[in-house]
Enzyme design. Structure first.
Site, PDB file in Angstrom:
ATOM      1  CG  ASP A   1      -1.669   1.226   1.106  1.00 33.96           C
ATOM      2  OD1 ASP A   1      -2.549   1.632   0.209  1.00 33.96           O
ATOM      3  OD2 ASP A   1      -1.653   1.984   1.867  1.00 33.96           O
TER       4      ASP A   1
ATOM      5  CG  ASP B   1      -5.516   5.135   3.623  1.00 35.82           C
ATOM      6  OD1 ASP B   1      -4.243   4.871   4.008  1.00 35.82           O
ATOM      7  OD2 ASP B   1      -5.491   5.609   2.140  1.00 35.82           O
TER       8      ASP B   1
HETATM    9  O1  DOR Z   1      -3.183   8.834   0.784  1.00 36.52           O
HETATM   10  C1  DOR Z   1      -2.507   8.099   0.940  1.00 36.52           C
HETATM   11  N1  DOR Z   1      -1.514   7.919   2.202  1.00 36.52           N
HETATM   12  N2  DOR Z   1      -2.673   6.802   0.368  1.00 36.52           N
HETATM   13  C2  DOR Z   1      -1.827   5.723   0.435  1.00 36.52           C
HETATM   14  O2  DOR Z   1      -1.815   4.832  -0.272  1.00 36.52           O
HETATM   15  C3  DOR Z   1      -0.623   5.865   1.443  1.00 36.52           C
HETATM   16  C4  DOR Z   1      -0.996   6.778   2.650  1.00 36.52           C
HETATM   17  C5  DOR Z   1       0.393   7.079   3.061  1.00 36.52           C
HETATM   18  O3  DOR Z   1       1.119   6.187   3.677  1.00 36.52           O
HETATM   19  O4  DOR Z   1       0.579   8.144   3.565  1.00 36.52           O
HETATM   20 ZN    ZN Z   2      -3.133   2.898  -0.552  1.00 36.03          ZN
END
Ligand code: DOR
Ligand code: ZN
Length: 437
Positions: free
Chosen positions: A162, A315
């Site tokens: 991710d 997230d």
């Molecule tokens: O907005 C995001 N932040 N999307 C991601 O896939 C990673 C995440 C991050 O690690 O800050």
């Molecule tokens: Zn992500």
């Protein structure tokens, strides 16, 4: 609110009696928590030395489970630590979180996942289940030590790069094949990188107006379409991270109809906010995948209710001030989520308690294989639960977040619901809305 009279403060694990609480919105009952489990339920239970919590007007939910949390430790302890993120989670009603692998060093070895797991145990505020990287260093070139991470003390079952997409279809196939042996899951950040080069926000009418390079919906949809076919071919489990477009919902609907072993998550921010927020050029609204259109938001809401989207995952992506308080183009993508998720969902869905329990606790626990979590409070069940005051409203103040970072997109917004208490194996991590330790 909390009455400690009669409780024995010296007892190793004191019992708690929650009086008159509505379990998943049902008729009020008492819950006696003792020995780490729900020992007894029913009206008018005898307190017998237990500490009493007044549950009048409160709803008890199985402790929330987040399948997608960035805890930033090791590497960016200025933005978050396992402990500060765990505290934010407990305050948000969570009893378990899955920690994403994009730390520094990357969680791509048994050593790093064990470190994160151990830090989680030491903090003792939520169960921290590490996610392992799919590829070494998230570089998308070679598979990481998936087997060693699965066999480690952390018992990793979910693997994800991710922040990056596993873009190489051959590697994605190999990863799906590998984890099939132990019923593992590959959680994909679906973003075809060639279609999002230089992208700053959702590609559409607003990006055209602002003159910013767009992140087209098809970059997400193309990868999901490819991956559900790969998962079907291999007969393995795929989980789609932060699904964000109406088209992705349709791809998923098709795959589920075919019986593909696929699950998907949506974030609170993709259920509430749209790409119009970018007009402010406030980088707090920069996130990956980007905020989409109002039509996408309504398709995501419908899919969540219908069950095409299985779960809500935060997230939670804390970022230090210098990574957010800068020009939009240079800001890191991501927003806080743990402390506000339930309130956003109450705003979006209303008080549909069974649906909330299903999407925020039972199903994420099942996907992650966390058998102690996601179970409605009943006799003999591990006492992992949270108490919500649905009548409360609160105005979000970034300064009041327990997270080390401040990048909440809801600053100044008044949202319904407040977490009054959270219990992990019968011990409070939050009482009277405040963290216990
Ligand atoms: O907005 C995001 N932040 N999307 C991601 O896939 C990673 C995440 C991050 O690690 O800050
Ligand atoms: Zn992500």
């Amino acid at each position: 609110m909390t009455d400690f009279t009669g409780g024995d403060p010296e007892a190793a694990t004191p019992a708690y009696l929650i009086r008159g609480v509505r379990v998943v919105g049902a008729e009020p009952t008492d819950l006696l928590l003792s020995g780490g489990v729900v020992a007894q339920t029913g009206r008018g239970l005898d307190a017998r030395g237990a500490r009493v919590v007044d549950g009048d007007g409160l709803v008890a939910l199985p402790g929330l489970v987040d399948l997608h949390t960035h805890l930033r430790e090791p590497g960016r302890e200025d933005a978050e630590t396992v402990e500060s993120g765990s505290r934010a989670a407990a305050l948000g009603g969570y009893t378990a979180v899955c920690a994403m692998a994009n730390t520094s060093p990357v969680a791509d070895t048994a050593g790093v996942v064990e470190q994160v797991w151990r830090l989680g145990r030491e903090a003792g505020l939520v169960d921290v289940q590490p996610i392992g990287a799919v590829t070494v260093g998230l570089a998308g070139e070679r598979l990481a030590e998936l087997g060693a991470m699965a066999e480690s003390a952390a018992r990793v079952r979910i693997f994800s790069d991710d922040g990056h997409c596993v873009a190489d279809p051959r590697l994605m196939r190999r990863a799906l094949e590998y984890v099939k042996a132990f019923d593992g899951v590959i959680a994909q950040h679906a973003e075809e990188p060639r279609l999002t080069e230089g992208a700053q926000m959702h590609e559409g009418e607003v990006s055209t107006r602002l003159g910013l390079t767009g992140w087209p919906a098809v970059a997400e949809e193309a990868i999901i379409a490819r991956d559900v076919l790969l998962a079907e071919h291999v007969g393995s489990r795929l989980h789609v991270c932060h699904l964000s477009t109406a088209g992705s919902v349709e791809v998923l609907r098709h795959a589920k109809k075919r019986g593909v072993r696929v699950t998907a998550e949506v974030t609170p921010h993709h259920l509430l906010l749209t790409d119009e927020r970018a007009v402010s050029y406030d980088p707090v609204f920069k996130v990956n995948p980007p905020l989409r259109t109002a039509a996408d938001v309504s398709a995501l809401r419908e899919a969540l209710v219908e069950g095409i989207i299985d779960i809500v995952a935060t997230d939670h992506a804390p970022h230090a001030l210098e990574d957010k308080e800068c020009e939009w183009a240079y800001a890191r993508p991501g927003m806080l989520g743990l402390e506000t998720a339930l309130s956003v969902l109450l705003d979006v869905l209303g008080q549909r308690w069974d649906l909330i329990a299903e999407r925020m606790s039972r199903t994420p626990a099942r996907i992650a294989g966390l058998s102690e979590h996601g179970r409605d409070p009943a006799p003999g069940v591990p006492a992992n639960l949270t108490l919500v005051d649905p009548a409360a409203r609160r105005t979000i103040d970034p300064g009041e977040q327990a997270s080390r970072s401040r990048n909440t997109p809801y600053a100044g917004l008044t949202l319904p619901g407040r977490i009054v208490a959270t219990f992990l194996r019968g011990e409070p991590t939050v009482l009277d809305g405040k963290a216990v330790k």
